[in-house]
Motif scaffolding. Structure first.
Motif, PDB file in Angstrom:
ATOM      1  N   GLY A 210      14.196  27.414   2.790  1.00  0.00           N
ATOM      2  CA  GLY A 210      13.743  26.954   1.718  1.00  0.00           C
ATOM      3  C   GLY A 210      14.409  27.151   0.004  1.00  0.00           C
ATOM      4  N   LEU A 211      13.717  28.071  -0.580  1.00  0.00           N
ATOM      5  CA  LEU A 211      13.833  28.521  -1.953  1.00  0.00           C
ATOM      6  C   LEU A 211      13.956  29.695  -1.328  1.00  0.00           C
ATOM      7  N   GLY A 212      14.185  30.709  -0.842  1.00  0.00           N
ATOM      8  CA  GLY A 212      14.442  31.387  -0.550  1.00  0.00           C
ATOM      9  C   GLY A 212      13.235  33.139  -0.914  1.00  0.00           C
ATOM     10  N   LEU A 213      11.792  32.502  -0.803  1.00  0.00           N
ATOM     11  CA  LEU A 213      10.810  32.918  -0.772  1.00  0.00           C
ATOM     12  C   LEU A 213       9.519  33.879   0.178  1.00  0.00           C
ATOM     13  N   ARG A 214      10.717  33.181   1.809  1.00  0.00           N
ATOM     14  CA  ARG A 214       9.882  34.380   2.530  1.00  0.00           C
ATOM     15  C   ARG A 214      10.718  34.063   3.961  1.00  0.00           C
ATOM     16  N   ASP A 215      12.103  34.654   3.193  1.00  0.00           N
ATOM     17  CA  ASP A 215      13.397  34.737   4.169  1.00  0.00           C
ATOM     18  C   ASP A 215      13.741  35.577   4.252  1.00  0.00           C
ATOM     19  N   GLY A 216      12.720  37.309   3.824  1.00  0.00           N
ATOM     20  CA  GLY A 216      13.128  38.528   3.971  1.00  0.00           C
ATOM     21  C   GLY A 216      14.054  38.715   2.952  1.00  0.00           C
ATOM     22  N   GLY A 217      14.876  37.934   2.379  1.00  0.00           N
ATOM     23  CA  GLY A 217      16.146  38.704   1.457  1.00  0.00           C
ATOM     24  C   GLY A 217      14.886  39.272   0.585  1.00  0.00           C
ATOM     25  N   PRO A 218      16.133  39.672  -0.405  1.00  0.00           N
ATOM     26  CA  PRO A 218      15.619  40.527  -1.987  1.00  0.00           C
ATOM     27  C   PRO A 218      14.410  39.205  -2.598  1.00  0.00           C
ATOM     28  N   LEU A 219      14.688  38.284  -2.909  1.00  0.00           N
ATOM     29  CA  LEU A 219      13.863  37.347  -3.473  1.00  0.00           C
ATOM     30  C   LEU A 219      12.055  37.533  -2.558  1.00  0.00           C
ATOM     31  N   ILE A 221      11.431  39.658  -1.223  1.00  0.00           N
ATOM     32  CA  ILE A 221      10.263  41.462  -1.094  1.00  0.00           C
ATOM     33  C   ILE A 221       9.776  41.035  -2.252  1.00  0.00           C
ATOM     34  N   VAL A 222      10.670  40.933  -3.469  1.00  0.00           N
ATOM     35  CA  VAL A 222       9.790  40.795  -5.078  1.00  0.00           C
ATOM     36  C   VAL A 222       8.554  39.491  -5.319  1.00  0.00           C
ATOM     37  N   PHE A 223       9.228  38.812  -4.461  1.00  0.00           N
ATOM     38  CA  PHE A 223       8.091  37.797  -4.565  1.00  0.00           C
ATOM     39  C   PHE A 223       6.649  38.472  -3.285  1.00  0.00           C
ATOM     40  N   SER A 224       7.272  38.091  -2.371  1.00  0.00           N
ATOM     41  CA  SER A 224       5.707  39.480  -1.788  1.00  0.00           C
ATOM     42  C   SER A 224       4.990  40.860  -2.248  1.00  0.00           C
ATOM     43  N   LEU A 225       6.394  41.268  -3.428  1.00  0.00           N
ATOM     44  CA  LEU A 225       5.429  41.864  -3.886  1.00  0.00           C
ATOM     45  C   LEU A 225       4.389  41.407  -5.394  1.00  0.00           C
ATOM     46  N   VAL A 226       4.801  40.442  -5.938  1.00  0.00           N
ATOM     47  CA  VAL A 226       4.586  40.035  -7.540  1.00  0.00           C
ATOM     48  C   VAL A 226       2.685  39.067  -6.415  1.00  0.00           C
ATOM     49  N   VAL A 227       2.586  39.000  -5.179  1.00  0.00           N
ATOM     50  CA  VAL A 227       1.662  38.311  -4.641  1.00  0.00           C
ATOM     51  C   VAL A 227       0.680  39.479  -4.455  1.00  0.00           C
ATOM     52  N   VAL A 271      -2.767  40.043   4.772  1.00  0.00           N
ATOM     53  CA  VAL A 271      -1.368  38.896   5.359  1.00  0.00           C
ATOM     54  C   VAL A 271       0.047  38.999   4.895  1.00  0.00           C
ATOM     55  N   GLU A 272      -0.185  39.600   3.877  1.00  0.00           N
ATOM     56  CA  GLU A 272       1.081  39.682   2.557  1.00  0.00           C
ATOM     57  C   GLU A 272       1.593  41.066   2.538  1.00  0.00           C
ATOM     58  N   ILE A 273       0.500  41.596   2.279  1.00  0.00           N
ATOM     59  CA  ILE A 273       1.417  43.188   3.336  1.00  0.00           C
ATOM     60  C   ILE A 273       1.771  43.184   4.293  1.00  0.00           C
ATOM     61  N   LEU A 274       1.301  43.248   5.699  1.00  0.00           N
ATOM     62  CA  LEU A 274       1.573  42.668   6.878  1.00  0.00           C
ATOM     63  C   LEU A 274       3.543  42.035   6.526  1.00  0.00           C
ATOM     64  N   ARG A 275       3.462  40.704   6.075  1.00  0.00           N
ATOM     65  CA  ARG A 275       4.806  39.916   6.178  1.00  0.00           C
ATOM     66  C   ARG A 275       5.785  41.298   5.221  1.00  0.00           C
ATOM     67  N   LEU A 276       5.103  41.948   4.374  1.00  0.00           N
ATOM     68  CA  LEU A 276       5.762  43.062   3.326  1.00  0.00           C
ATOM     69  C   LEU A 276       6.696  43.287   4.094  1.00  0.00           C
ATOM     70  N   LEU A 277       5.648  44.053   5.358  1.00  0.00           N
ATOM     71  CA  LEU A 277       6.305  45.219   6.092  1.00  0.00           C
ATOM     72  C   LEU A 277       7.495  45.053   7.098  1.00  0.00           C
ATOM     73  N   SER A 278       7.259  44.215   6.959  1.00  0.00           N
ATOM     74  CA  SER A 278       8.090  42.706   8.847  1.00  0.00           C
ATOM     75  C   SER A 278       9.301  43.049   8.093  1.00  0.00           C
TER      76      SER A 278
END
Length: 283
Positions: A210-219, A221-227, A271-278
């Motif tokens: 997709g747009l790279g918001l959920r692929d685990g890359g730098p973008l 990670i930043v998106f999860s931190l914002v959320v 859910v968002e913290i769990l995703r970020l830690l993963s």
């Protein structure tokens, strides 16, 4: 009237003077505000000033009802995790089914003015427990592309309640005041996040990742931190909404609505913290 990012708390009375409320503090203007409270039955939905035979809501009611709701959710999540661990084919069923049922119950509670219905609130807790237990299993199970190891779940739980406690301290000390401008910023940010998530989902149908918001890359990670930050700040709006209910001398049963609203935000944050830690485990 200040509104909240949490739709469960939307139907609140107007408070004259715009004073800042501290969650759990004394209600010096409760009598005056209680008299004004009865003037807004339509804006407030089904909640009206507590009649003499009905006890007004207190902070103890909020704590008790929220504790019961979270206990039911935790028990349901443990059962869900155990069942999916024994039969992995149940994981997608619990995630999709529990998530959809939880969403429908929140919509019913919000738009049908059933926020004070304990059956709906506790049913939501059961559904979201099934959802969270199975989702946590999928995040930590290699078969589903997870990172392996259940320690991630404990870290996410600690992180979630750590953020909750921290924002409660921030609210009580008045370090950040809930103003109409602050509310507009948080609500606008939430709408922006929702649009980005939907855009990423649609893009994923045509582009890998997709747009790279959920692929685990730098973008991502930043998106999860914002959320996570927006979810944390939304607690302030939730606390303020609960404070207004207490000041308005809402009936004791209204505490179930507060419990539902806080649980919705806690689930989102977890859910968002769990995703970020993963993401970091994958690295």
């Amino acid at each position: 009237m200040r509104t909240t990012s949490n739709p469960v708390f939307r139907n609140l009375p107007r408070q004259e003077g715009g004073g800042y409320a501290s969650f759990g503090s004394g209600v010096t203007s409760a009598g005056q505000f209680g008299n004004q409270y009865g003037q807004y039955p339509q804006q407030y939905g089904q909640y009206q000033q507590a009649p003499p035979t009905t006890r007004a809501m207190t902070i103890d009611d909020v704590v008790t009802k929220t504790g019961i709701t979270l206990a039911v959710l935790a028990l349901s999540a443990i059962v869900s995790y155990g069942l999916t661990n024994a039969n992995t084919s149940l994981a997608p069923l619990f995630v999709i089914g529990g998530g959809l049922v939880g969403l429908v119950l929140v919509l019913i509670a919000t738009f049908a003015n059933k926020m004070d219905n304990p059956a709906i609130v506790l049913s939501y807790a059961v559904a979201e427990g099934l959802f969270l237990g199975a989702l946590s299993f999928m995040f930590t199970n290699i078969e589903f592309g997870g990172v392996g190891g259940s320690a991630l779940i404990g870290q996410a739980v600690l992180g979630t309640f750590g953020v909750f406690a921290g924002m409660l301290v921030v609210y009580k000390t008045g370090a950040i005041r809930v103003t109409p401008r602050f509310t507009r910023i948080i609500v606008g940010a939430m709408i922006g996040i929702l649009v980005l998530m939907l855009g990423n989902l649609v893009a994923s149908f045509f582009i890998d990742g997709g747009l790279g918001l959920r692929d685990g890359g730098p973008l991502a990670i930043v998106f999860s931190l914002v959320v996570i930050a927006i979810a944390a700040f939304s607690f302030l709006l939730d606390f303020d909404a609960a404070d207004q209910l207490i000041r308005a001398q809402a009936p004791e049963r209204a505490a179930w609505g507060v419990a539902l609203g806080l649980t919705v935000t806690l689930v989102w944050l977890y859910v968002e913290i769990l995703r970020l830690l993963s993401y970091f485990q994958n690295d």
